[in-house]
Design an enzyme around this catalytic site. Structure first.
Site, PDB file in Angstrom:
ATOM      1  N   GLU A  35      11.477 -11.423 -53.168  1.00  0.00           N
ATOM      2  CA  GLU A  35      12.285 -10.923 -54.281  1.00  0.00           C
ATOM      3  C   GLU A  35      13.611 -11.334 -53.462  1.00  0.00           C
ATOM      4  O   GLU A  35      14.116 -10.894 -52.465  1.00  0.00           O
ATOM      5  CB  GLU A  35      12.463  -9.302 -54.448  1.00  0.00           C
ATOM      6  N   HIS A  63       7.543   0.930 -49.567  1.00  0.00           N
ATOM      7  CA  HIS A  63       6.116   0.918 -50.255  1.00  0.00           C
ATOM      8  C   HIS A  63       5.103   1.449 -49.547  1.00  0.00           C
ATOM      9  O   HIS A  63       4.047   0.783 -49.330  1.00  0.00           O
ATOM     10  CB  HIS A  63       6.000  -0.485 -50.576  1.00  0.00           C
ATOM     11  N   ASN A  86       5.642  -5.207 -56.063  1.00  0.00           N
ATOM     12  CA  ASN A  86       6.015  -3.843 -55.961  1.00  0.00           C
ATOM     13  C   ASN A  86       4.901  -2.903 -56.561  1.00  0.00           C
ATOM     14  O   ASN A  86       4.239  -3.607 -57.574  1.00  0.00           O
ATOM     15  CB  ASN A  86       7.375  -3.911 -56.666  1.00  0.00           C
TER      16      ASN A  86
HETATM   17  P1  FAE Z   1       6.452   9.293 -55.428  1.00  0.00           P
HETATM   18  O1  FAE Z   1       7.153   8.600 -56.218  1.00  0.00           O
HETATM   19  O2  FAE Z   1       7.068   9.232 -53.835  1.00  0.00           O
HETATM   20  O3  FAE Z   1       6.413  10.889 -55.406  1.00  0.00           O
HETATM   21  C1  FAE Z   1       6.300  11.935 -54.765  1.00  0.00           C
HETATM   22  C2  FAE Z   1       6.832  13.044 -55.034  1.00  0.00           C
HETATM   23  O4  FAE Z   1       6.195  14.434 -54.349  1.00  0.00           O
HETATM   24  C3  FAE Z   1       8.373  12.888 -54.648  1.00  0.00           C
HETATM   25  O5  FAE Z   1       9.184  13.516 -55.473  1.00  0.00           O
HETATM   26  C4  FAE Z   1       8.110  14.076 -53.298  1.00  0.00           C
HETATM   27  O6  FAE Z   1       9.416  14.725 -53.001  1.00  0.00           O
HETATM   28  C5  FAE Z   1       7.088  15.090 -53.615  1.00  0.00           C
HETATM   29  N1  FAE Z   1       6.717  15.672 -52.569  1.00  0.00           N
HETATM   30  C6  FAE Z   1       6.164  15.326 -51.518  1.00  0.00           C
HETATM   31  N2  FAE Z   1       5.493  16.177 -50.605  1.00  0.00           N
HETATM   32  C7  FAE Z   1       5.613  17.329 -51.236  1.00  0.00           C
HETATM   33  C8  FAE Z   1       5.026  18.668 -51.081  1.00  0.00           C
HETATM   34  N3  FAE Z   1       4.499  18.929 -49.927  1.00  0.00           N
HETATM   35  N4  FAE Z   1       5.341  19.610 -52.119  1.00  0.00           N
HETATM   36  C9  FAE Z   1       6.203  19.364 -53.102  1.00  0.00           C
HETATM   37  N5  FAE Z   1       6.616  17.948 -53.521  1.00  0.00           N
HETATM   38  C10 FAE Z   1       6.076  17.197 -52.720  1.00  0.00           C
HETATM   39  O7  FAE Z   1       4.890   9.063 -55.212  1.00  0.00           O
HETATM   40  N6  FAE Z   1       8.415   0.048 -56.217  1.00  0.00           N
HETATM   41  C11 FAE Z   1       8.404  -0.908 -57.173  1.00  0.00           C
HETATM   42  O8  FAE Z   1       7.343  -1.055 -57.805  1.00  0.00           O
HETATM   43  N7  FAE Z   1       9.545  -1.265 -57.384  1.00  0.00           N
HETATM   44  C12 FAE Z   1      10.510  -1.261 -56.811  1.00  0.00           C
HETATM   45  O9  FAE Z   1      11.947  -2.020 -57.129  1.00  0.00           O
HETATM   46  C13 FAE Z   1      10.817  -0.461 -55.758  1.00  0.00           C
HETATM   47  N8  FAE Z   1      11.816  -0.188 -55.157  1.00  0.00           N
HETATM   48  C14 FAE Z   1      11.836   0.821 -53.837  1.00  0.00           C
HETATM   49  C15 FAE Z   1      13.089   0.914 -53.611  1.00  0.00           C
HETATM   50  C16 FAE Z   1      13.189   2.222 -52.578  1.00  0.00           C
HETATM   51  C17 FAE Z   1      14.672   2.512 -51.859  1.00  0.00           C
HETATM   52  C18 FAE Z   1      12.060   2.909 -52.437  1.00  0.00           C
HETATM   53  C19 FAE Z   1      12.302   4.100 -51.366  1.00  0.00           C
HETATM   54  C20 FAE Z   1      10.834   2.788 -53.134  1.00  0.00           C
HETATM   55  C21 FAE Z   1      10.783   1.872 -53.939  1.00  0.00           C
HETATM   56  N9  FAE Z   1       9.673   1.440 -54.587  1.00  0.00           N
HETATM   57  C22 FAE Z   1       9.557   0.324 -55.563  1.00  0.00           C
HETATM   58  C23 FAE Z   1       8.582   2.348 -54.296  1.00  0.00           C
HETATM   59  C24 FAE Z   1       8.044   3.205 -55.432  1.00  0.00           C
HETATM   60  O10 FAE Z   1       9.199   4.101 -55.672  1.00  0.00           O
HETATM   61  C25 FAE Z   1       6.907   4.155 -54.895  1.00  0.00           C
HETATM   62  O11 FAE Z   1       5.945   3.199 -54.599  1.00  0.00           O
HETATM   63  C26 FAE Z   1       6.437   5.280 -55.867  1.00  0.00           C
HETATM   64  O12 FAE Z   1       7.471   6.264 -56.047  1.00  0.00           O
HETATM   65  C27 FAE Z   1       5.281   5.847 -55.438  1.00  0.00           C
HETATM   66  O13 FAE Z   1       4.961   6.694 -56.329  1.00  0.00           O
HETATM   67  P2  FAE Z   1       3.936   7.999 -56.297  1.00  0.00           P
HETATM   68  O14 FAE Z   1       3.766   8.849 -57.457  1.00  0.00           O
HETATM   69  O15 FAE Z   1       2.835   7.706 -55.278  1.00  0.00           O
END
Ligand code: FAE
Length: 541
Positions: free
Chosen positions: A397, A482, A520
């Site tokens: 990207e 990721h 992504n």
């Molecule tokens: P996620 O969205 O991480 O949600 C998990 C949630 O569970 C979080 O809110 C945690 O705080 C919560 N949690 C964890 N442990 C506990 C617990 N024990 N009790 C209660 N709550 C808890 O998971 N992906 C893209 O496709 N495009 C992008 O442009 C992109 N840019 C990114 C930029 C950054 C800086 C970051 C950090 C990530 C980026 N990603 C991107 C990755 C994407 O946000 C990530 O793959 C998803 O958010 C993962 O989704 P999940 O539902 O697996």
């Protein structure tokens, strides 16, 4: 100094800080108004009994909660991070990337910016410890960045919403029917997330994507396919930002620590719809620490309520008929290996904890010639990429460096074919889960990224930047945005995310995906969750 992007009064010091923040190459989002519209419901009560409990409010958790609620099931979502629905003293919910404060990082006293250096100098700074929105979680050999709060990663990510090419899908999720995914679940996920492309005519002319046009020119001159990257940013809003008729957000560099306006985070999409069902309650600042079979059936879930200093202020024990693990790849994996090892869920599969990958993330910058400026005004939302996956195993990207001044730099986040996989295990002595990743395992990613950038540098007569990740260090090989895997589909679970060994326990997040999505990941996480929850509702409820 007044800069075109609204960084008025930018000092050298804030410029340097800002450079580091955004350069992370990706962005974030999180919006206030939708979240604020609903009255804050009380958090889950001690001794409550709920039909369905969802751990985490990111993509997987939001899909599961919405579809369960629409099927008539009352759902409780438990989220360790904050609600992000109340402005701070500056009137904004999220801090700007140029001025990180306590809202920016999860329980740290010093920032840990993905781009740690500028001109070789470290740019991190002291901040008050607080339950901020971006977690830089350190494991041996890798720092894993994650979003914390209602909306999970959607609060902090770059909004790049990419569906993998169909020809690569069998390498992403080998046991999933591709026809179903590409005919039903990817379209459903894209529609619900509000994914769209930039207007190419505007891309060609707007000042804020000059950096991407330079990226395109360099890619094409070296014979690489250039692609537009779809996004969940509201392009109409960004045009208004550029025209000066809306408060600047992407054009003010908002990304890593939250986006106050144009990005359609989950708060504006799935979670707004979840709230509209009236069947879902959400408890922010609540962290699940244990899940174990309950005597009368279902599961006993132990939840620590925390304050903004991270201290436990109450411990609640609730009973749930069904539990959906949606704590993200890292959160779900850490919890499951702990529960297996400590005897809470001893029958979990030996596959739990395995198959974790970094989606091949690696970053780098290139120093351009003085006659090739990338622009002082750069949108924080990337919308362009270089696709060399088939030939070189890299999809890069073109990422912004929204510092407000001309840097003559091009910056890239590459997603690469990297087959190294790590494993989570429970460290009883330390009382925490470890991940056995090694920094050297990024070598295949660097090799793949070089198939693009060595060629471009050679063609353009340019060199790599060596000042962004340390002193004389080219590659950002110490991190991932990721995380994927740790409870892999059809290995730790059945082919729909049901955890083997325990009826009524499900994994619905990025932990299901075996380490790489070729692009992504959040569209794939969302689409897979849509597929799995449809089956689970049809057969298990
Ligand atoms: P996620 O969205 O991480 O949600 C998990 C949630 O569970 C979080 O809110 C945690 O705080 C919560 N949690 C964890 N442990 C506990 C617990 N024990 N009790 C209660 N709550 C808890 O998971 N992906 C893209 O496709 N495009 C992008 O442009 C992109 N840019 C990114 C930029 C950054 C800086 C970051 C950090 C990530 C980026 N990603 C991107 C990755 C994407 O946000 C990530 O793959 C998803 O958010 C993962 O989704 P999940 O539902 O697996």
């Amino acid at each position: 100094m007044t800069c075109a992007n609204g960084f008025e009064g930018l000092t050298r010091r804030t410029f340097i800080a800002g450079t580091g923040s955004i350069l992370g190459g990706v962005a974030l989002g999180g919006h206030a108004s939708a979240a604020r519209a609903e009255a804050a419901a009380p958090p889950i009560a001690d001794a409550a009994t709920v039909p369905a409990l969802v751990i985490g409010t990111g993509y997987g958790g939001s899909v599961a909660a919405l579809r369960l609620a629409q099927a008539g099931v009352d759902v409780h979502m438990v989220e360790m991070g904050m609600a992000w629905d109340t402005p701070g003293s500056d009137g904004k919910i999220f801090a700007n990337t140029t001025t990180p404060d306590q809202r920016s990082f999860w329980l740290r006293t010093r920032t840990k910016q993905p781009l740690s250096n500028f001109l070789g100098f470290p740019i991190d700074k002291a901040i008050p410890r607080y339950t901020g929105v971006l977690d830089a979680e350190e494991f041996s050999g890798i720092t894993v960045y994650q979003g914390r709060g209602v909306g999970g990663g959607s609060l902090v990510n770059g909004g790049m919403a990419v569906t993998p090419k169909r020809e690569y899908f069998s390498g992403v999720l080998p046991t999933v029917n591709a026809d179903e995914m590409y005919n039903v679940f990817y379209p459903r996920a894209n529609a619900e997330l509000g994914v769209s492309y930039i207007d190419p005519a505007w891309f060609d002319t707007t000042e804020c994507y000059q950096y991407s046009r330079v990226g395109r020119k360099h890619a094409q001159r070296s014979g690489f396919p250039f692609v537009y990257v779809p996004s969940v940013y509201d392009w109409t809003y960004m045009k208004q930002e550029a025209a000066g008729t809306a408060t600047k957000s992407a054009l003010a560099g908002e990304i890593l620590y939250g986006n106050n306006h144009g990005k359609k985070s989950l708060q504006k999409t799935y979670i707004a719809r979840i709230r509209a069902t009236g069947r879902v309650t959400i408890s922010p600042l609540h962290k699940v620490t244990s899940v174990a079979p309950a005597t009368g059936g279902g599961y006993t879930v132990t939840i620590d309520q925390i304050n903004t200093n991270g201290d436990t202020v109450a411990t609640k024990i609730v009973t749930a008929a069904k539990v959906f693990f949606a704590a993200g790849s890292v959160g779900t994996s850490k919890l499951l290996v702990k529960l297996r090892s400590t005897g809470a869920l001893p029958n979990l599969s030996a596959e739990v904890g395995k198959g974790w990958g970094d989606n091949g993330n690696v970053m780098c910058g290139r120093a351009n010639h003085l006659w090739d400026p990338t622009g002082s005004l750069q949108s924080s939302i990337p919308t362009a990429g270089i696709d060399n996956w088939a030939a070189g195993g890299a999809f890069a990207e073109v990422a912004p460096l929204p510092t407000g001044i001309e840097t003559f730099a091009s910056f890239y986040l590459s997603i690469t074919k990297n087959t190294n996989r790590a494993e989570f295990s429970w460290n009883a002595a330390a009382g925490k889960a470890d991940l056995n990743w090694q920094t050297a395992w990024k070598e295949p990613s660097i090799t793949a990224a070089k198939t693009i950038f060595d060629k471009i540098n050679s063609k353009e007569g340019t060199i790599y930047r060596t000042d962004l990740f340390g002193t004389y260090k080219i590659w950002g090989d110490h991190l991932t945005y990721h995380p994927l895997g740790g409870a892999v589909l059809n290995r730790a679970t059945d082919n729909y995310g049901r955890l083997l060994g325990y009826a009524g326990l499900y994994v619905v997040d990025g932990a299901l995906i075996p380490g790489n999505t070729s692009v992504n990941p959040f569209v794939t996480i969302t689409a897979l969750a849509e597929r799995n929850i449809e089956k689970i509702i049809a057969t298990d409820l």
